[in-house]
Motif scaffolding. Sequence first.
Motif, mmCIF file in Angstrom:
data_model
loop_
_atom_site.group_PDB
_atom_site.id
_atom_site.type_symbol
_atom_site.label_atom_id
_atom_site.label_comp_id
_atom_site.label_asym_id
_atom_site.label_seq_id
_atom_site.Cartn_x
_atom_site.Cartn_y
_atom_site.Cartn_z
ATOM 1 N N PHE A 144 -4.089 14.891 -7.411
ATOM 2 C CA PHE A 144 -3.835 14.584 -9.067
ATOM 3 C C PHE A 144 -3.711 13.942 -9.536
ATOM 4 C CE2 PHE A 144 -2.699 16.116 -13.290
ATOM 5 C CZ PHE A 144 -3.584 16.357 -13.560
ATOM 6 N N ILE A 145 -2.217 13.510 -8.970
ATOM 7 C CA ILE A 145 -1.775 11.825 -9.143
ATOM 8 C C ILE A 145 -3.073 10.626 -8.664
ATOM 9 C CG2 ILE A 145 0.209 10.899 -9.021
ATOM 10 C CD1 ILE A 145 1.993 13.278 -8.112
ATOM 11 N N ARG A 146 -2.941 10.674 -7.764
ATOM 12 C CA ARG A 146 -4.096 9.692 -7.740
ATOM 13 C C ARG A 146 -4.983 9.416 -8.808
ATOM 14 N NH1 ARG A 146 -8.993 10.039 -4.098
ATOM 15 N NH2 ARG A 146 -9.398 8.048 -3.623
ATOM 16 N N PHE A 147 -5.722 11.140 -9.091
ATOM 17 C CA PHE A 147 -6.570 10.908 -9.833
ATOM 18 C C PHE A 147 -6.001 10.200 -11.186
ATOM 19 C CE2 PHE A 147 -8.956 13.237 -13.739
ATOM 20 C CZ PHE A 147 -10.172 12.984 -13.060
ATOM 21 N N LEU A 148 -5.178 10.772 -11.686
ATOM 22 C CA LEU A 148 -5.012 10.321 -13.317
ATOM 23 C C LEU A 148 -4.350 8.694 -13.245
ATOM 24 C CD1 LEU A 148 -2.340 13.381 -13.653
ATOM 25 C CD2 LEU A 148 -4.330 13.004 -15.224
ATOM 26 N N PHE A 149 -3.607 8.585 -11.789
ATOM 27 C CA PHE A 149 -3.573 7.139 -12.327
ATOM 28 C C PHE A 149 -4.829 6.317 -11.964
ATOM 29 C CE2 PHE A 149 0.797 8.114 -11.016
ATOM 30 C CZ PHE A 149 1.562 6.867 -12.223
ATOM 31 N N HIS A 150 -5.759 6.558 -11.568
ATOM 32 C CA HIS A 150 -7.302 6.236 -11.157
ATOM 33 C C HIS A 150 -7.448 6.311 -12.557
ATOM 34 C CE1 HIS A 150 -10.812 4.559 -8.573
ATOM 35 N NE2 HIS A 150 -11.522 5.574 -8.740
ATOM 36 N N VAL A 151 -7.858 7.561 -12.701
ATOM 37 C CA VAL A 151 -8.487 6.791 -14.573
ATOM 38 C C VAL A 151 -7.672 6.178 -15.424
ATOM 39 C CG1 VAL A 151 -8.507 8.349 -16.832
ATOM 40 C CG2 VAL A 151 -9.744 9.127 -14.391
ATOM 41 N N TYR B 160 1.043 -0.792 -0.192
ATOM 42 C CA TYR B 160 -0.148 0.065 0.153
ATOM 43 C C TYR B 160 1.017 0.985 -0.181
ATOM 44 C CZ TYR B 160 -4.652 -2.319 0.226
ATOM 45 O OH TYR B 160 -5.754 -2.951 0.492
ATOM 46 N N VAL B 161 1.646 1.055 0.711
ATOM 47 C CA VAL B 161 3.237 2.471 0.377
ATOM 48 C C VAL B 161 3.483 2.695 -0.690
ATOM 49 C CG1 VAL B 161 5.568 3.563 1.145
ATOM 50 C CG2 VAL B 161 3.837 1.534 3.076
ATOM 51 N N PHE B 162 4.003 1.303 -1.297
ATOM 52 C CA PHE B 162 4.246 2.120 -3.210
ATOM 53 C C PHE B 162 2.560 1.335 -3.866
ATOM 54 C CE2 PHE B 162 7.976 1.332 -0.612
ATOM 55 C CZ PHE B 162 8.096 2.096 -0.773
ATOM 56 N N ALA B 163 2.063 1.009 -3.663
ATOM 57 C CA ALA B 163 0.132 0.977 -4.672
ATOM 58 C C ALA B 163 0.116 2.082 -5.451
ATOM 59 C CB ALA B 163 -0.432 1.415 -3.705
ATOM 60 N N LEU B 164 0.469 3.235 -5.777
ATOM 61 C CA LEU B 164 0.357 3.808 -6.867
ATOM 62 C C LEU B 164 1.268 3.679 -7.832
ATOM 63 C CD1 LEU B 164 0.671 7.552 -5.540
ATOM 64 C CD2 LEU B 164 -1.492 6.780 -7.534
ATOM 65 N N VAL C 296 -11.432 -0.228 -5.254
ATOM 66 C CA VAL C 296 -10.097 -0.905 -4.335
ATOM 67 C C VAL C 296 -8.428 0.095 -4.831
ATOM 68 C CG1 VAL C 296 -8.530 -2.966 -3.775
ATOM 69 C CG2 VAL C 296 -10.769 -3.234 -3.932
ATOM 70 N N SER C 297 -8.772 0.076 -5.737
ATOM 71 C CA SER C 297 -7.669 0.506 -6.340
ATOM 72 C C SER C 297 -7.714 2.161 -6.119
ATOM 73 C CB SER C 297 -7.623 0.725 -7.922
ATOM 74 O OG SER C 297 -9.296 1.243 -8.374
ATOM 75 N N LYS C 298 -9.355 2.373 -5.733
ATOM 76 C CA LYS C 298 -9.538 3.952 -5.189
ATOM 77 C C LYS C 298 -8.679 4.169 -3.970
ATOM 78 C CE LYS C 298 -13.257 5.462 -4.757
ATOM 79 N NZ LYS C 298 -14.942 6.171 -4.745
ATOM 80 N N PHE C 299 -9.105 3.135 -3.317
ATOM 81 C CA PHE C 299 -8.944 3.755 -2.060
ATOM 82 C C PHE C 299 -6.768 2.992 -1.533
ATOM 83 C CE2 PHE C 299 -13.231 3.217 -0.485
ATOM 84 C CZ PHE C 299 -13.250 4.366 0.256
ATOM 85 N N GLY C 300 -7.026 2.512 -2.173
ATOM 86 C CA GLY C 300 -5.285 1.918 -2.515
ATOM 87 C C GLY C 300 -4.307 3.329 -2.459
ATOM 88 N N TYR C 301 -4.409 4.355 -3.664
ATOM 89 C CA TYR C 301 -3.552 5.123 -3.863
ATOM 90 C C TYR C 301 -3.884 6.355 -2.934
ATOM 91 C CZ TYR C 301 -4.404 3.428 -8.187
ATOM 92 O OH TYR C 301 -3.662 2.133 -9.299
ATOM 93 N N LEU C 302 -5.093 6.668 -2.584
ATOM 94 C CA LEU C 302 -5.403 7.267 -1.295
ATOM 95 C C LEU C 302 -5.060 6.929 0.637
ATOM 96 C CD1 LEU C 302 -7.436 9.539 0.163
ATOM 97 C CD2 LEU C 302 -8.715 7.762 1.063
ATOM 98 N N TYR C 303 -4.812 5.918 0.667
ATOM 99 C CA TYR C 303 -3.556 5.043 1.363
ATOM 100 C C TYR C 303 -2.600 5.134 1.152
ATOM 101 C CZ TYR C 303 -7.623 2.498 2.998
ATOM 102 O OH TYR C 303 -9.291 2.127 3.413
ATOM 103 N N CYS C 304 -1.696 4.962 0.523
ATOM 104 C CA CYS C 304 -0.589 5.616 -0.314
ATOM 105 C C CYS C 304 -0.277 7.015 -0.058
ATOM 106 C CB CYS C 304 -0.709 5.244 -2.131
ATOM 107 S SG CYS C 304 0.826 5.948 -2.320
ATOM 108 N N ILE C 305 -1.212 7.833 -0.745
ATOM 109 C CA ILE C 305 -0.455 9.638 -0.646
ATOM 110 C C ILE C 305 -0.781 9.957 0.629
ATOM 111 C CG2 ILE C 305 -1.244 9.862 -2.988
ATOM 112 C CD1 ILE C 305 -3.480 11.008 -1.850
ATOM 113 N N SER C 306 -1.270 8.561 1.715
ATOM 114 C CA SER C 306 -1.700 9.381 3.120
ATOM 115 C C SER C 306 0.179 9.290 3.793
ATOM 116 C CB SER C 306 -2.840 8.079 4.342
ATOM 117 O OG SER C 306 -3.395 8.246 3.162
#
Length: 213
Positions: free
Chosen positions: A172-179, A39-43, A133-143
């Motif tokens: 914004f990076i989270r959004f880009l990776f998510h899309v 999760y630390v490197f999920a992005l 799952v990816s949306k929350f995974g990326y949120l945990y990562c940037i946290s």
Amino acid sequence: MQALEKIANSTNWISLVLVLLLGMIAVLKTIDSEKLKGYVFALFNKGFIEDEVEGDTSFFSPFYSLLFLFSTLVLALVISLITAPNKIGLAVSFPAFTVNFSIVFSYFVIKSLLEVALSSLFLVKKQLRFYIVSKFGYLYCISFVLLICFVVCQFGPLNVFGLLCITLLLFFIRFLFHVKNNKNLIFSELFYFILYLCAFEIAPLLTLFKLML
């Protein structure tokens, strides 16, 4: 009453919250160190998210509940610092933090429950599982990154404006990776995705900011 006032008017509680967050990381590492690292490197690790989709990602399991609580605490700290009236002295009040934490926690819980309920109601739970799952995974990562930025801002040379810019950039990076990682689902149902953004992302966030400011 005097003790509560003393806590509210000092910033010592921030150190206690940071110790609590570090303790959470230690517990998460004890429960599952590999999953924590994922999760630390999920992005940057789509394969990890795919494995999580196939595995057990129950929100009520100890690992995910603690990770969710960790992320909401970090976001509440960052929001409290950014919206603090005295940005020069970095004076964040404990009552403001508790209010922000309550709002952020309630926002994500209600949003998650609605997403799960609607995906089950419309029989698209399997199709949306990777998306959620990816949306929350990326949120945990940037946290985890935001926690470091908060510490540097609170005790180091980073100013509040810099923290705000980094926070917006990370989301914004989270959004880009998510899309990018959900492009097939998003562009095949673009109209519904736009409706989803308006109903579940943009409108709630505007309400959230109004409550906090």
